[in-house]
Design a protein around this motif. Structure first.
Motif, PDB file in Angstrom:
ATOM      1  N   PRO A 118      -5.776  16.394  -9.294  1.00  0.00           N
ATOM      2  CA  PRO A 118      -5.266  17.770  -9.026  1.00  0.00           C
ATOM      3  C   PRO A 118      -5.125  17.530  -6.861  1.00  0.00           C
ATOM      4  O   PRO A 118      -5.699  16.514  -6.361  1.00  0.00           O
ATOM      5  CB  PRO A 118      -6.351  18.896  -8.857  1.00  0.00           C
ATOM      6  N   VAL A 119      -4.081  17.671  -6.791  1.00  0.00           N
ATOM      7  CA  VAL A 119      -3.443  17.264  -5.486  1.00  0.00           C
ATOM      8  C   VAL A 119      -2.065  18.157  -5.669  1.00  0.00           C
ATOM      9  O   VAL A 119      -1.220  18.169  -5.460  1.00  0.00           O
ATOM     10  CB  VAL A 119      -2.628  15.688  -5.312  1.00  0.00           C
ATOM     11  N   VAL A 129       5.790  13.872  -5.121  1.00  0.00           N
ATOM     12  CA  VAL A 129       5.213  14.689  -6.639  1.00  0.00           C
ATOM     13  C   VAL A 129       5.624  14.584  -7.708  1.00  0.00           C
ATOM     14  O   VAL A 129       5.390  14.421  -8.789  1.00  0.00           O
ATOM     15  CB  VAL A 129       5.535  16.070  -5.651  1.00  0.00           C
ATOM     16  N   ALA A 130       7.604  14.404  -7.816  1.00  0.00           N
ATOM     17  CA  ALA A 130       8.500  14.157  -8.670  1.00  0.00           C
ATOM     18  C   ALA A 130       7.764  13.109  -9.502  1.00  0.00           C
ATOM     19  O   ALA A 130       8.079  13.246 -10.783  1.00  0.00           O
ATOM     20  CB  ALA A 130       9.950  14.316  -8.196  1.00  0.00           C
ATOM     21  N   LYS A 131       7.615  11.604  -9.459  1.00  0.00           N
ATOM     22  CA  LYS A 131       7.489  10.409  -9.376  1.00  0.00           C
ATOM     23  C   LYS A 131       5.956  10.115 -10.218  1.00  0.00           C
ATOM     24  O   LYS A 131       5.827   9.846 -11.492  1.00  0.00           O
ATOM     25  CB  LYS A 131       7.514   9.800  -8.037  1.00  0.00           C
ATOM     26  N   VAL A 132       4.958  11.028  -9.002  1.00  0.00           N
ATOM     27  CA  VAL A 132       3.925  11.143  -9.997  1.00  0.00           C
ATOM     28  C   VAL A 132       3.610  12.356 -11.515  1.00  0.00           C
ATOM     29  O   VAL A 132       3.474  11.552 -12.780  1.00  0.00           O
ATOM     30  CB  VAL A 132       2.544  12.164  -9.411  1.00  0.00           C
ATOM     31  N   ARG A 133       4.369  13.174 -11.651  1.00  0.00           N
ATOM     32  CA  ARG A 133       5.108  13.896 -12.540  1.00  0.00           C
ATOM     33  C   ARG A 133       5.252  13.496 -13.870  1.00  0.00           C
ATOM     34  O   ARG A 133       5.616  13.221 -14.967  1.00  0.00           O
ATOM     35  CB  ARG A 133       5.696  15.283 -12.324  1.00  0.00           C
ATOM     36  N   ASP A 134       6.259  12.376 -13.747  1.00  0.00           N
ATOM     37  CA  ASP A 134       7.036  11.463 -14.636  1.00  0.00           C
ATOM     38  C   ASP A 134       6.318  10.463 -14.811  1.00  0.00           C
ATOM     39  O   ASP A 134       6.601  10.498 -15.942  1.00  0.00           O
ATOM     40  CB  ASP A 134       8.329  10.954 -13.335  1.00  0.00           C
ATOM     41  N   ILE A 135       5.403   9.754 -14.111  1.00  0.00           N
ATOM     42  CA  ILE A 135       5.097   8.598 -14.279  1.00  0.00           C
ATOM     43  C   ILE A 135       3.934   8.581 -14.843  1.00  0.00           C
ATOM     44  O   ILE A 135       3.176   7.540 -16.052  1.00  0.00           O
ATOM     45  CB  ILE A 135       5.664   7.792 -14.079  1.00  0.00           C
ATOM     46  N   THR A 136       2.699   9.109 -14.617  1.00  0.00           N
ATOM     47  CA  THR A 136       1.168   8.973 -14.693  1.00  0.00           C
ATOM     48  C   THR A 136       0.837   9.619 -15.501  1.00  0.00           C
ATOM     49  O   THR A 136       1.706  10.548 -16.973  1.00  0.00           O
ATOM     50  CB  THR A 136       0.400   9.985 -13.262  1.00  0.00           C
ATOM     51  N   ILE A 188       0.828  19.667  -7.181  1.00  0.00           N
ATOM     52  CA  ILE A 188       2.110  21.376  -7.097  1.00  0.00           C
ATOM     53  C   ILE A 188       2.749  20.641  -5.826  1.00  0.00           C
ATOM     54  O   ILE A 188       1.282  20.360  -4.559  1.00  0.00           O
ATOM     55  CB  ILE A 188       0.715  22.577  -6.806  1.00  0.00           C
ATOM     56  N   LEU A 189       3.024  21.374  -5.316  1.00  0.00           N
ATOM     57  CA  LEU A 189       4.035  21.129  -3.964  1.00  0.00           C
ATOM     58  C   LEU A 189       4.295  22.587  -3.285  1.00  0.00           C
ATOM     59  O   LEU A 189       4.231  23.242  -4.347  1.00  0.00           O
ATOM     60  CB  LEU A 189       5.574  20.352  -4.355  1.00  0.00           C
ATOM     61  N   LYS A 190       4.406  22.204  -1.941  1.00  0.00           N
ATOM     62  CA  LYS A 190       4.495  23.693  -1.309  1.00  0.00           C
ATOM     63  C   LYS A 190       5.071  23.454  -0.425  1.00  0.00           C
ATOM     64  O   LYS A 190       4.722  22.698   0.777  1.00  0.00           O
ATOM     65  CB  LYS A 190       3.139  24.502  -1.135  1.00  0.00           C
ATOM     66  N   THR A 191       6.083  24.147  -0.307  1.00  0.00           N
ATOM     67  CA  THR A 191       7.288  24.101   1.088  1.00  0.00           C
ATOM     68  C   THR A 191       7.113  25.320   1.771  1.00  0.00           C
ATOM     69  O   THR A 191       7.807  26.145   1.812  1.00  0.00           O
ATOM     70  CB  THR A 191       8.374  23.110   0.396  1.00  0.00           C
ATOM     71  N   TYR A 230       0.814  -1.502  -0.020  1.00  0.00           N
ATOM     72  CA  TYR A 230      -0.038  -0.269  -0.014  1.00  0.00           C
ATOM     73  C   TYR A 230       1.085   1.260  -0.243  1.00  0.00           C
ATOM     74  O   TYR A 230       0.019   2.684   0.041  1.00  0.00           O
ATOM     75  CB  TYR A 230      -0.927  -0.038   0.947  1.00  0.00           C
ATOM     76  N   SER A 231       2.183   1.065  -0.050  1.00  0.00           N
ATOM     77  CA  SER A 231       2.545   2.212   0.399  1.00  0.00           C
ATOM     78  C   SER A 231       2.694   3.485  -0.538  1.00  0.00           C
ATOM     79  O   SER A 231       2.885   2.995  -2.177  1.00  0.00           O
ATOM     80  CB  SER A 231       4.232   1.612  -0.269  1.00  0.00           C
ATOM     81  N   PRO A 232       1.986   4.597  -1.123  1.00  0.00           N
ATOM     82  CA  PRO A 232       2.023   5.840  -1.847  1.00  0.00           C
ATOM     83  C   PRO A 232       2.908   5.749  -2.594  1.00  0.00           C
ATOM     84  O   PRO A 232       2.002   5.776  -4.059  1.00  0.00           O
ATOM     85  CB  PRO A 232       1.313   6.814  -1.304  1.00  0.00           C
ATOM     86  N   TYR A 233       3.788   5.965  -2.268  1.00  0.00           N
ATOM     87  CA  TYR A 233       5.458   6.207  -3.558  1.00  0.00           C
ATOM     88  C   TYR A 233       5.095   5.082  -4.555  1.00  0.00           C
ATOM     89  O   TYR A 233       5.698   4.634  -5.716  1.00  0.00           O
ATOM     90  CB  TYR A 233       6.427   6.501  -2.538  1.00  0.00           C
ATOM     91  N   ASP A 234       4.818   4.005  -3.752  1.00  0.00           N
ATOM     92  CA  ASP A 234       5.390   2.886  -4.329  1.00  0.00           C
ATOM     93  C   ASP A 234       4.708   1.969  -4.991  1.00  0.00           C
ATOM     94  O   ASP A 234       4.878   0.646  -5.522  1.00  0.00           O
ATOM     95  CB  ASP A 234       6.554   2.040  -3.818  1.00  0.00           C
ATOM     96  N   ASN A 235       3.414   2.250  -5.172  1.00  0.00           N
ATOM     97  CA  ASN A 235       2.303   1.438  -6.092  1.00  0.00           C
ATOM     98  C   ASN A 235       1.087   2.807  -7.140  1.00  0.00           C
ATOM     99  O   ASN A 235       0.328   2.789  -7.928  1.00  0.00           O
ATOM    100  CB  ASN A 235       0.985   1.704  -5.174  1.00  0.00           C
TER     101      ASN A 235
END
Length: 776
Positions: free
Chosen positions: A698-699, A719-726, A735-738, A684-689
């Protein structure tokens, strides 16, 4: 420990590329005005890196973000902030975020204060000065009555306020402030407090002499967590963390001595934390148990440590009163709550327990507090919090446990529509008054004093909500503003409960999850503005560490409720409740939390409470893991989401025992060194699935650069992985706000919090294409 706190047609046209998701979202009655598309989102660099565990290997090209000193990470986060500001800044023609923030700020009174709470000769209280972000801790001497005494107090100046600690001064000096523990000594002379000025939760300790206003002790250690005073006020105890932020040592400092602080206790088990508290009468410290003024005589183990057995201890009149789930007569430890036991407060007799009381059917004991004449128990019955008081002392000849009701308890009167009861300070052991703060989504915070001797209660104060007529939004709601004001005045002028349920529906239902278990779901909406089958909505979730989901009053929500939004709070397994509810959402059973949350979301749509293309989700910290996992499992369920300091990269984090809190989290999420538990985490790891090529909603992902609980890289990597593969079109709305200054809990100031919430709400409205709807 807390770890890891529907898309519109017009929005699709902004992205101008083919997208499979577009066919799922038909046109809506209200479409946003097209706005300029922000520049393309930043693209993170990739650095080859391979992770291996249990005979498996996989690539993680964003592993480099773990190095927070890498200038490329700082540049990436700055670029992401620029992109996020441009994305949200265009909402509502460019002014929505500012309008929302102004609404929220206008509802806050210029200043705020808590009712004074008596303790010994003093009245202690906190207030936020007009225009300030943070509170001030102060006190005044208690008036002893009579005109002559009042005149004497005035002439002597004793009625003047004494400021003990001003958070605003610390923030202005350091740029950031987070006050952790704050403890007044039993003789009222000293104030010990911990403060974090970096956001990394490495708290330092200071002790202030309130007579001279001088700091008389500053510990050289960082990472101090809990504090406790000895009865004589000569000694202060405190816990210190190791390099993984696990509180593992207890130190003692004698303030009136040049003798250095000395080590009292070290917890060697890396799976356990240490806390230090004093009993209410300050006679004993509870690490295990020791006499507070005789610490060099060693510790008294109450019982041998047993897995999943817990003890909470207080002292009264020569007895230790203990809340525990320890086995009774050879039975297994209970996971349904605690019962009350006691033993003599003598070193040779602490293992001879008497069972005092069991909670009874459909009821669990959650916690306790103790006074000279009363024992107060915190209960839960059918999901509702209750409090009751029992006269002390309890009969010395207790032979066997009784039902709680056999002890003639007084159950505190409480209002309906209740979701939260939080105890006040209640520091005075000799007091016969118990203070609670009562709140719910339709009850602005009420401060209530319960007279334990007379069995009566007094409503002292209710949180003020200003500028209601300007901010409730629709004409239909504005017509009821006078009713709201009348309700609030009624609370102040009488002893009857009052709430805003005539304006807002607040109901608790149960939703059937995947395995037939009923999941509590609280649903809140405006009776005037809600539109069945059309309204947008937000589903909130957390589901970890046995922590309750926050359902207190929040005036910021009025900005959504007045616009017709539905707000729902899912108490999924893994979160608050009894121990069995928590355990049902841990380790390999974590999938229950995820399925529960999905079931609640589908229920809102199925019942027409929320439009099928307008359901959003918000998860904070471990709640971000929950929402992220559901997005992977059902990417079409939510039309937008906000993940706040989210725990998204759980697999990689749990594989690194050097990271703060990771080993402690084995009990919650599983030990990845055990193959079966590793596989469960991976599932279930969000980054790995993440699903390649799939359209994600939108997130908005928020992070804090100095966060020691959830590394800033977890959000950045996801965020980087979502943009890369989806889906490349949909992923432009990720979007990412830090926050580059704060830690896990953000800035903390009340006005700054309005600005952060306005950013989140503006994002959601833009994502749903609802950002240009007039509020006239």
């Amino acid at each position: 420990m807390l770890r890891r706190r529907p898309r519109s047609g017009a929005l699709l046209r902004l992205f101008a590329t083919s997208c499979r998701r577009s066919s799922l979202h038909p046109s809506r009655p209200h479409l946003p005005t097209p706005a300029a598309l922000p520049p393309p989102p930043p693209v993170a660099k990739k650095v080859p890196f391979t992770v291996s565990a249990h005979g498996r290997s996989w690539s993680d090209p964003y592993h480099w973000m773990r190095d927070t000193s890498d200038p490329d990470l700082a540049a990436l986060l700055a670029a992401e902030n620029t992109y996020a500001d441009a994305f949200v800044g265009s909402a509502g023609g460019g002014g929505l975020r500012a309008r929302l923030a102004a609404e929220m700020r206008a509802r806050l009174p210029p200043s705020a204060a808590t009712p004074p709470q008596p303790w010994g000769p003093w009245l202690y209280y906190q207030y936020v000065p007009e225009g300030k972000e943070y509170p001030v801790l102060s006190r005044k001497l208690r008036p002893l009555g009579g005109l002559a005494r009042a005149l004497l107090d005035y002439l002597s100046g004793s009625e003047k306020e004494q400021v003990l600690l001003d958070w605003n001064e610390v923030a202005e000096k350091n740029g950031y402030v987070h006050i952790g523990s704050c403890r007044i000594s039993p003789d009222h002379r000293f104030l010990a407090y911990t403060v974090d000025t970096s956001g990394g939760e490495l708290f330092s300790l200071e002790v202030k002499d309130l007579q001279t206003q001088n700091v008389v002790f500053s510990s050289p250690d960082k990472g101090i967590v809990s504090l406790a005073w000895a009865h004589s006020c000569e000694s202060l105890f405190y816990t210190v963390c190791d390099e993984t932020l696990r509180p593992n040592q207890v130190f003692c400092k004698k303030l009136q001595s040049d003798e250095p602080e000395f080590l009292v206790f070290t917890e060697k088990d890396v799976n356990c934390c240490v806390d230090i508290t004093s009993t209410k009468d300050f006679r004993y410290m509870t690490v295990f148990v020791m006499e507070s003024d005789n610490v060099r005589e060693g510790l008294w183990p109450i019982r041998k440590r047993v897995d999943k057995v817990q003890y909470f201890l207080e002292h009264h009149n020569g007895f230790f009163y203990i809340l525990t789930n320890a086995p009774v007569n050879g039975t297994e430890p209970t996971t349904e709550g605690y019962y009350l036991a006691r033993c003599r407060a003598e070193k040779s007799l602490v293992d001879r327990w008497q069972t005092v009381a069991f909670p009874g059917s459909d009821c669990t004991i959650q916690d306790m507090d103790i006074f000279h004449d009363n024992l107060v128990l915190f209960l839960q019955k059918n999901g509702t919090p209750l409090f009751c008081a029992i006269d002390m002392p309890i009969d010395d000849d207790v032979q066997e446990g009784k039902e709680l009701d056999d002890l003639n308890p007084w159950y505190f009167p409480i209002p309906s529509n209740l979701c939260s009861i939080v105890p006040g300070s209640n520091n005075d052991f000799m007091s016969s008054t118990y203070r609670l703060v009562v709140s719910s989504p339709v009850i602005p915070d009420l401060t209530v004093d319960y007279d334990l001797r007379r069995r009566t209660f007094t409503i002292l104060h209710q949180e003020e909500v200003t500028s209601l007529s300007a901010n409730l939004g629709t004409a239909g709601l504005q017509s009821n503003v006078s009713s709201i004001k009348q309700n609030l005045q009624t609370v102040e002028n009488s002893q009857s409960w009052s709430d805003l349920s005539n304006l807002f529906s607040c109901k608790r239902i149960e939703v059937i999850s995947h395995d037939g278990v009923l999941i509590p779901l609280l649903i809140l909406y405006s009776r005037e503005a809600h539109c069945h089958g059309e309204s947008p909505g937000i589903l909130y979730g957390y589901g970890a560490y046995g922590e309750e989901l926050d359902k207190n009053w929040c005036s910021e929500r009025l900005s959504l409720l007045s616009r017709g939004w539905v707000l729902a709070f899912a108490d999924v397994r893994g979160g608050g409740g009894d121990l069995s509810w928590h355990l049902a959402g841990t380790k390999a059973k974590k999938i229950n939390s995820i399925q529960d949350f999905a079931a609640c979301g589908m229920h809102l749509i199925k019942e027409g409470l929320v439009h099928q293309n307008r359901l959003c989700a918000i998860g904070c910290s471990a709640g971000g893991l929950l929402v992220g996992a559901v997005i992977n499992m059902l990417p079409d369920l939510f039309s937008a989401a906000v993940l706040k300091v989210p725990f998204l990269d759980i697999c990689n984090t749990m594989l690194d025992p050097t990271l703060p809190l990771t080993v402690l989290d084995y009990e919650e999420f599983g030990d990845p060194n055990i193959p079966d538990e590793f596989e469960a985490i991976c599932s279930y790891s969000p980054y790995d699935n993440l699903s390649p090529g799939v359209c994600y909603p939108p997130v908005l992902v928020t992070a804090s650069f100095n966060d020691t609980r959830v590394g800033v890289w977890e959000a950045a990597k996801w965020v980087a992985k979502v943009r890369d593969i989806t889906c490349p079109s949909c992923s432009r709305s990720i979007i990412l706000k830090t926050n580059m200054q704060s830690g896990h809990f953000g800035e903390g100031g009340r006005f700054m919090h309005c600005d952060e919430t306005a950013f989140e709400y503006a994002f959601l409205m833009k994502a749903l294409g609802l950002d240009d709807i007039s509020m006239t």
